[in-house]
Design a protein around this motif. Structure first.
Motif, PDB file in Angstrom:
ATOM      1  N   ASP A 144      -3.523   9.132   1.350  1.00 21.20           N
ATOM      2  CA  ASP A 144      -3.150   9.591   2.657  1.00 21.20           C
ATOM      3  C   ASP A 144      -2.332   9.025   3.920  1.00 21.20           C
ATOM      4  OD1 ASP A 144      -4.398   7.125   2.195  1.00 21.20           O
ATOM      5  OD2 ASP A 144      -5.426   6.846   3.973  1.00 21.20           O
ATOM      6  N   ARG A 145      -1.455   9.106   2.355  1.00 18.47           N
ATOM      7  CA  ARG A 145      -0.140   8.329   2.881  1.00 18.47           C
ATOM      8  C   ARG A 145       1.570   9.186   2.563  1.00 18.47           C
ATOM      9  NH1 ARG A 145      -0.824   3.012   5.308  1.00 18.47           N
ATOM     10  NH2 ARG A 145       0.618   2.702   5.250  1.00 18.47           N
TER      11      ARG A 145
ATOM     12  N   SER B 126      -1.951   9.538  12.271  1.00 14.08           N
ATOM     13  CA  SER B 126      -1.597   8.435  13.244  1.00 14.08           C
ATOM     14  C   SER B 126      -0.482   7.805  13.208  1.00 14.08           C
ATOM     15  CB  SER B 126      -2.578   7.150  12.404  1.00 14.08           C
ATOM     16  OG  SER B 126      -1.615   6.687  10.868  1.00 14.08           O
TER      17      SER B 126
ATOM     18  N   GLN C   3       0.513   8.135   7.985  1.00 19.59           N
ATOM     19  CA  GLN C   3      -1.223   7.720   7.523  1.00 19.59           C
ATOM     20  C   GLN C   3      -2.176   9.187   7.967  1.00 19.59           C
ATOM     21  OE1 GLN C   3      -3.495   4.338   7.541  1.00 19.59           O
ATOM     22  NE2 GLN C   3      -4.490   5.052   5.657  1.00 19.59           N
TER      23      GLN C   3
ATOM     24  N   THR D  13      -5.244  10.150   8.707  1.00 18.52           N
ATOM     25  CA  THR D  13      -6.440  10.076   9.603  1.00 18.52           C
ATOM     26  C   THR D  13      -7.451  11.373   8.830  1.00 18.52           C
ATOM     27  OG1 THR D  13      -6.775  11.065  11.493  1.00 18.52           O
ATOM     28  CG2 THR D  13      -6.238   8.461  11.210  1.00 18.52           C
TER      29      THR D  13
ATOM     30  N   GLU E 260       4.381  12.728  -1.102  1.00 16.17           N
ATOM     31  CA  GLU E 260       3.401  11.775  -0.942  1.00 16.17           C
ATOM     32  C   GLU E 260       3.312  11.067  -1.438  1.00 16.17           C
ATOM     33  OE1 GLU E 260      -1.319  13.551  -1.315  1.00 16.17           O
ATOM     34  OE2 GLU E 260       0.338  15.366  -1.915  1.00 16.17           O
ATOM     35  N   THR E 261       2.565   9.969  -1.024  1.00 15.49           N
ATOM     36  CA  THR E 261       2.561   8.280  -1.259  1.00 15.49           C
ATOM     37  C   THR E 261       1.328   8.038  -1.878  1.00 15.49           C
ATOM     38  OG1 THR E 261       2.955   7.144   0.440  1.00 15.49           O
ATOM     39  CG2 THR E 261       5.310   8.026  -0.452  1.00 15.49           C
TER      40      THR E 261
ATOM     41  N   GLY F 218      -2.994   7.984  -5.962  1.00 17.44           N
ATOM     42  CA  GLY F 218      -2.619   6.844  -4.588  1.00 17.44           C
ATOM     43  C   GLY F 218      -2.542   5.614  -5.411  1.00 17.44           C
TER      44      GLY F 218
ATOM     45  N   GLU G   3       6.656   6.078   7.900  1.00 22.03           N
ATOM     46  CA  GLU G   3       6.089   5.847   6.722  1.00 22.03           C
ATOM     47  C   GLU G   3       4.448   6.467   7.821  1.00 22.03           C
ATOM     48  OE1 GLU G   3       5.392   2.932   4.806  1.00 22.03           O
ATOM     49  OE2 GLU G   3       2.999   3.265   3.561  1.00 22.03           O
TER      50      GLU G   3
ATOM     51  N   SER H 260       2.531  -1.950   1.706  1.00 21.23           N
ATOM     52  CA  SER H 260       2.811  -0.354   1.084  1.00 21.23           C
ATOM     53  C   SER H 260       3.826  -0.407   1.016  1.00 21.23           C
ATOM     54  CB  SER H 260       2.537  -0.007   1.796  1.00 21.23           C
ATOM     55  OG  SER H 260       3.273   0.429   3.604  1.00 21.23           O
TER      56      SER H 260
END
Length: 153
Positions: free
Chosen positions: A23-24, A45, A37, A39, A19-20, A146, A35, A83
């Motif tokens: 939500d990423r 996604s 994301q 939703t 986890e970065t 985050g 990578e 990112s």
């Protein structure tokens, strides 16, 4: 990082998920990083390749012989995005120590910042090899989940 064994159409993959951000995630499948994301609806996604993409997997057609696998495409590094360059807080807390300075060359996992969360000191390491180009926080600063802490090139 959590590791999983994933089977798709009979082929087994080793999957590591890091986890970065809120939500990423960085998803590593058999050594290739993507990578993704998440939703709000809970759907994932389209993955953003961080290295060579996985080969396309088509559903099997009944009574059709399986063609031999194609040779892998040459690995072309993806363009770097903002990112990719940010080291983010994995949890809310307070910055206790900034271990490196801008211009410092770091290796993956090398401590960059020490973050206190729930009375524990957490060493935040570099996500990859690179050079720290900016420190985005100060000692004593409170950060949220985050939130960007440093930038790595």
């Amino acid at each position: 990082m959590r590791r999983y064994q994933l089977t798709v159409n009979g082929k087994s993959y080793t999957v590591a998920v890091t986890e970065t951000g809120s939500d990423r995630f960085i998803v590593q499948i058999d050594g290739r990083e993507f990578e993704v994301q998440l939703t709000e609806s809970g759907e994932v996604s389209e993955p953003i390749p961080r290295s060579a993409p996985l080969p396309a997997v088509s559903p099997p057609v009944p009574n059709t012989p399986t063609p031999p696998p194609a040779s892998p495409a040459p690995s072309i590094p993806p363009p770097t995005t903002v990112s990719d360059q940010l080291i983010r807080a994995p949890m809310p807390g307070t910055i206790l120590q900034i271990v490196v300075t801008p211009g410092t060359r770091v290796k993956r996992g090398q401590p960059v910042i020490v973050l206190e969360a729930m009375k524990m000191n957490n060493s935040i390491g570099a996500p990859r090899d690179g050079v720290i180009s900016a420190i985005l926080v100060k000692t004593g600063q409170s950060v949220g989940y985050g939130e960007p802490l440093a930038q790595i090139e």
